[in-house]
Design a protein around this motif. Structure first.
Motif, mmCIF file in Angstrom:
data_model
loop_
_atom_site.group_PDB
_atom_site.id
_atom_site.type_symbol
_atom_site.label_atom_id
_atom_site.label_comp_id
_atom_site.label_asym_id
_atom_site.label_seq_id
_atom_site.Cartn_x
_atom_site.Cartn_y
_atom_site.Cartn_z
ATOM 1 N N THR A 23 1.021 -2.645 -2.541
ATOM 2 C CA THR A 23 0.173 -1.558 -2.333
ATOM 3 C C THR A 23 -1.251 -2.794 -2.046
ATOM 4 N N VAL A 35 -3.463 1.974 0.040
ATOM 5 C CA VAL A 35 -2.410 2.162 0.845
ATOM 6 C C VAL A 35 -1.075 1.430 0.600
ATOM 7 N N LYS A 36 0.078 2.233 1.028
ATOM 8 C CA LYS A 36 1.339 1.208 1.038
ATOM 9 C C LYS A 36 1.948 0.884 2.242
ATOM 10 N N PRO A 38 4.114 0.695 5.431
ATOM 11 C CA PRO A 38 4.939 1.512 6.256
ATOM 12 C C PRO A 38 6.479 0.945 6.342
ATOM 13 N N LEU A 63 0.180 7.325 4.249
ATOM 14 C CA LEU A 63 0.199 6.084 3.593
ATOM 15 C C LEU A 63 -1.028 5.784 2.687
ATOM 16 N N ILE A 103 -3.536 -1.359 7.823
ATOM 17 C CA ILE A 103 -2.153 -0.794 7.231
ATOM 18 C C ILE A 103 -0.956 -1.575 7.893
#
Length: 123
Positions: A23, A35-36, A38, A63, A103
């Motif tokens: 993350t 955020v992680k 995708p 996300l 991201i």
């Protein structure tokens, strides 16, 4: 540049799999968000929304892990009728694209891959 071997990949298995779960913290106008990365299937799913212009908001909604943008009380406090409405309510308009792009960069999209000519060794 030495080529990676099968044994290298086997030895790095845990490390490679852990990297897929990383993350990241992003500094935004509302503060720091987490955020992680995708998955490939998520990116394909989000890309189907590009024509409607909703893909960036969909990506952020799904996300961002902290704060939880899907929280019912947060959605209600901002008068959201659709879950993605929270993204417009919280972030600056130009920032939505920037957060989405960041991201994607975290997952390696748009990454500059170094190349070198592979030269055959002649006997």
């Amino acid at each position: 540049m030495a080529a990676v071997s099968i044994q290298d990949l086997i030895n790095k298995k845990d490390q490679i799999q852990a990297q897929k779960q990383e993350t990241y913290d992003l500094d935004t106008s509302i503060g720091t968000i987490t955020v992680k990365k995708p998955t490939r299937s998520f990116v394909l799913e989000a890309s189907k929304l590009e024509e409607s212009g909703e893909s960036d908001k969909y990506m952020i909604l799904n996300l961002v892990t902290a704060p939880n943008l899907k929280d019912a009380s947060l959605q209600q406090a901002y008068g959201c009728t659709e879950p993605t409405d929270i993204v417009d309510a919280l972030f600056d308009p130009g920032e939505v694209v920037g957060v989405s792009k960041k991201i994607m960069e975290c997952a390696g999209y748009g990454k500059d891959i170094k190349t070198a000519v592979h030269e055959e060794v002649k006997n």
